[in-house]
Motif scaffolding. Structure first.
Motif, PDB file in Angstrom:
ATOM      1  N   ASP A 120     -70.297  58.808   7.163  1.00  0.00           N
ATOM      2  CA  ASP A 120     -70.650  59.530   5.951  1.00  0.00           C
ATOM      3  C   ASP A 120     -69.419  60.021   5.208  1.00  0.00           C
ATOM      4  N   VAL A 121     -68.355  60.328   5.959  1.00  0.00           N
ATOM      5  CA  VAL A 121     -67.099  60.730   5.322  1.00  0.00           C
ATOM      6  C   VAL A 121     -66.468  59.539   4.602  1.00  0.00           C
ATOM      7  N   LEU A 122     -66.438  58.384   5.268  1.00  0.00           N
ATOM      8  CA  LEU A 122     -65.908  57.183   4.632  1.00  0.00           C
ATOM      9  C   LEU A 122     -66.694  56.845   3.371  1.00  0.00           C
ATOM     10  N   GLN A 123     -68.015  57.074   3.413  1.00  0.00           N
ATOM     11  CA  GLN A 123     -68.847  56.807   2.240  1.00  0.00           C
ATOM     12  C   GLN A 123     -68.459  57.717   1.087  1.00  0.00           C
ATOM     13  N   LYS A 124     -68.230  59.006   1.394  1.00  0.00           N
ATOM     14  CA  LYS A 124     -67.820  59.945   0.355  1.00  0.00           C
ATOM     15  C   LYS A 124     -66.465  59.563  -0.224  1.00  0.00           C
ATOM     16  N   ILE A 125     -65.533  59.151   0.646  1.00  0.00           N
ATOM     17  CA  ILE A 125     -64.209  58.737   0.178  1.00  0.00           C
ATOM     18  C   ILE A 125     -64.333  57.523  -0.735  1.00  0.00           C
ATOM     19  N   GLY A 126     -65.158  56.557  -0.319  1.00  0.00           N
ATOM     20  CA  GLY A 126     -65.380  55.373  -1.135  1.00  0.00           C
ATOM     21  C   GLY A 126     -66.050  55.706  -2.450  1.00  0.00           C
ATOM     22  N   ASN A 127     -67.010  56.635  -2.429  1.00  0.00           N
ATOM     23  CA  ASN A 127     -67.689  57.036  -3.664  1.00  0.00           C
ATOM     24  C   ASN A 127     -66.738  57.713  -4.641  1.00  0.00           C
ATOM     25  N   LYS A 128     -65.716  58.374  -4.094  1.00  0.00           N
ATOM     26  CA  LYS A 128     -64.705  58.988  -4.939  1.00  0.00           C
ATOM     27  C   LYS A 128     -63.784  57.952  -5.570  1.00  0.00           C
ATOM     28  N   GLY A 129     -63.837  56.714  -5.060  1.00  0.00           N
ATOM     29  CA  GLY A 129     -63.000  55.655  -5.605  1.00  0.00           C
ATOM     30  C   GLY A 129     -61.721  55.432  -4.856  1.00  0.00           C
ATOM     31  N   PHE A 130     -61.551  56.078  -3.683  1.00  0.00           N
ATOM     32  CA  PHE A 130     -60.337  55.897  -2.903  1.00  0.00           C
ATOM     33  C   PHE A 130     -60.559  54.847  -1.822  1.00  0.00           C
ATOM     34  N   SER A 131     -59.474  54.289  -1.368  1.00  0.00           N
ATOM     35  CA  SER A 131     -59.542  53.299  -0.300  1.00  0.00           C
ATOM     36  C   SER A 131     -60.015  53.955   0.989  1.00  0.00           C
ATOM     37  N   THR A 132     -60.874  53.251   1.728  1.00  0.00           N
ATOM     38  CA  THR A 132     -61.343  53.756   3.022  1.00  0.00           C
ATOM     39  C   THR A 132     -60.574  53.136   4.177  1.00  0.00           C
ATOM     40  N   ALA A 133     -59.525  52.400   3.884  1.00  0.00           N
ATOM     41  CA  ALA A 133     -58.688  51.819   4.932  1.00  0.00           C
ATOM     42  C   ALA A 133     -57.658  52.841   5.407  1.00  0.00           C
ATOM     43  N   ASP A 134     -57.441  52.904   6.713  1.00  0.00           N
ATOM     44  CA  ASP A 134     -56.399  53.740   7.304  1.00  0.00           C
ATOM     45  C   ASP A 134     -56.554  55.209   6.911  1.00  0.00           C
ATOM     46  N   VAL A 135     -57.770  55.730   7.053  1.00  0.00           N
ATOM     47  CA  VAL A 135     -58.051  57.139   6.790  1.00  0.00           C
ATOM     48  C   VAL A 135     -57.734  57.950   8.049  1.00  0.00           C
ATOM     49  N   HIS A 136     -57.121  59.115   7.891  1.00  0.00           N
ATOM     50  CA  HIS A 136     -56.738  59.947   9.031  1.00  0.00           C
ATOM     51  C   HIS A 136     -57.274  61.357   8.854  1.00  0.00           C
ATOM     52  N   LYS A 137     -57.842  61.921   9.923  1.00  0.00           N
ATOM     53  CA  LYS A 137     -58.264  63.321   9.913  1.00  0.00           C
ATOM     54  C   LYS A 137     -57.049  64.190  10.171  1.00  0.00           C
ATOM     55  N   VAL A 138     -56.792  65.132   9.270  1.00  0.00           N
ATOM     56  CA  VAL A 138     -55.649  66.036   9.388  1.00  0.00           C
ATOM     57  C   VAL A 138     -56.130  67.455   9.117  1.00  0.00           C
ATOM     58  N   ASP A 139     -55.250  68.425   9.349  1.00  0.00           N
ATOM     59  CA  ASP A 139     -55.582  69.810   9.034  1.00  0.00           C
ATOM     60  C   ASP A 139     -55.903  69.937   7.556  1.00  0.00           C
ATOM     61  N   GLY A 140     -57.052  70.461   7.247  1.00  0.00           N
ATOM     62  CA  GLY A 140     -57.425  70.673   5.851  1.00  0.00           C
ATOM     63  C   GLY A 140     -58.266  69.578   5.244  1.00  0.00           C
ATOM     64  N   GLY A 141     -58.465  68.468   5.956  1.00  0.00           N
ATOM     65  CA  GLY A 141     -59.272  67.405   5.375  1.00  0.00           C
ATOM     66  C   GLY A 141     -58.938  66.030   5.900  1.00  0.00           C
ATOM     67  N   GLY A 168     -52.086  56.993   2.180  1.00  0.00           N
ATOM     68  CA  GLY A 168     -50.727  57.279   2.606  1.00  0.00           C
ATOM     69  C   GLY A 168     -50.280  58.705   2.434  1.00  0.00           C
ATOM     70  N   ASP A 169     -50.552  59.343   1.280  1.00  0.00           N
ATOM     71  CA  ASP A 169     -50.039  60.703   1.079  1.00  0.00           C
ATOM     72  C   ASP A 169     -50.964  61.602   0.281  1.00  0.00           C
ATOM     73  N   ILE A 170     -52.263  61.276   0.243  1.00  0.00           N
ATOM     74  CA  ILE A 170     -53.223  62.068  -0.518  1.00  0.00           C
ATOM     75  C   ILE A 170     -54.161  62.791   0.434  1.00  0.00           C
ATOM     76  N   LEU A 171     -54.229  64.124   0.316  1.00  0.00           N
ATOM     77  CA  LEU A 171     -55.103  64.932   1.145  1.00  0.00           C
ATOM     78  C   LEU A 171     -56.367  65.288   0.372  1.00  0.00           C
ATOM     79  N   LEU A 172     -57.517  64.898   0.922  1.00  0.00           N
ATOM     80  CA  LEU A 172     -58.809  65.237   0.336  1.00  0.00           C
ATOM     81  C   LEU A 172     -59.500  66.238   1.256  1.00  0.00           C
ATOM     82  N   SER A 173     -59.830  67.405   0.724  1.00  0.00           N
ATOM     83  CA  SER A 173     -60.511  68.420   1.520  1.00  0.00           C
ATOM     84  C   SER A 173     -62.002  68.110   1.585  1.00  0.00           C
ATOM     85  N   GLU A 174     -62.710  68.773   2.512  1.00  0.00           N
ATOM     86  CA  GLU A 174     -64.154  68.607   2.626  1.00  0.00           C
ATOM     87  C   GLU A 174     -64.833  69.009   1.316  1.00  0.00           C
ATOM     88  N   GLN A 175     -64.334  70.064   0.694  1.00  0.00           N
ATOM     89  CA  GLN A 175     -64.909  70.529  -0.568  1.00  0.00           C
ATOM     90  C   GLN A 175     -64.730  69.492  -1.666  1.00  0.00           C
TER      91      GLN A 175
END
Length: 273
Positions: A39-60, A65-72
């Protein structure tokens, strides 16, 4: 997250070439992606961002490569059109910094002098452009953007140099930039021009710029594809080229040295700000 190939890793380094000259094993990338809920990958894809090589980090979640997307941010819906600047040139996100003219306050906390000097260098480069958006480094009080350090070694042949995010729906810049203090990121005696160029790039994200080679990350990274549209609708900025631009400050991967605005970057910055 601008990435750098670690010297000495077999098959990865090409002298004088781009930061990323080889890519992680596809199985490793697929395994990493599987750890991210669908469901997270779906949200990322719906936002128009690539769903390849997604990493869970502090804050989102870290994407592209260098874009942090928060849950909000993943749950929010933007009503703004996406602006596209040429086919493989400058791009911005749906949101921009508003209420211009405006001074963006930047604070550096917990970092050594090269990072402070690099911040001052990046700020001076933006402020020399005469835009309606200017920056000021502050040492006390509140800040619009806070630059902090993190310590992370290489993984899979790559090392994270820095990360940030995009402006909010309310028209504020993204509020933080993270810079890697590991010796294999910038060395034991970081070069100010190098550090400043990375900060300058991350500040570009904070005010709404996507990667110049968003249509094909392989252009600057040596591997990777289309990062995603990040919305519907496109407007070409007059005067910007429709071909790749090797010198742009917003290329997805750094060249390992001093990189600042070129003529086409200035067109894009002046058009938006």
């Amino acid at each position: 997250m601008i990435k750098q190939v670690i010297r000495g890793l077999a098959g990865c380094l090409v002298a004088g070439a781009l930061f990323i000259s080889c890519q992680k094993d596809n199985a490793e990338t697929a395994q990493q992606d599987q750890k991210i809920p669908q469901d997270v990958l779906q949200k990322i894809g719906n936002k128009g961002f690539s769903t390849a090589d997604v990493h869970k980090v502090d804050g989102g979640y870290l994407v592209e490569g260098d874009i942090l997307l928060s849950e909000q941010e993943l749950s929010s819906v933007s009503s703004s059109p996406n602006l596209r600047i040429a086919e493989v040139e400058q791009y911005r996100t749906n949101n921009l910094v508003t209420r211009l003219p405006r001074v963006i306050r930047v604070k550096v906390t917990g970092l050594t002098q090269p990072y402070i000097d690099g911040t001052d260098l990046a700020i001076s480069r933006y402020n020399a452009l005469g835009l309606q958006l200017t920056f000021q480094r502050v040492t006390s009080g509140s800040a619009d953007i806070t630059i902090r350090g993190f310590y992370q070694g290489p993984s899979g042949g790559f090392i994270t140099l820095g990360s940030s995010g995009f402006p909010t729906n309310s028209g504020n810049p993204y509020n933080s930039i993270s810079m890697n203090t590991h010796p294999q990121a910038y060395g034991t005696n970081p070069n100010v021009s190098y550090v400043g160029s990375v900060i300058q790039h991350e500040m570009g994200h904070c005010i709404g710029f996507r990667h110049t080679d968003y249509m094909n990350r392989a252009y600057s990274c040596g591997s990777g594809g289309n990062e995603g549209s990040a919305g519907v609708g496109a407007v070409h900025i007059p005067g910007t080229p429709t071909g790749p631009d090797a010198a742009s400050w917003m290329l997805a991967c750094s060249n390992g040295g001093n990189r600042t605005f070129n003529a086409n970057d200035l067109i894009a910055l002046n058009y938006l700000y």
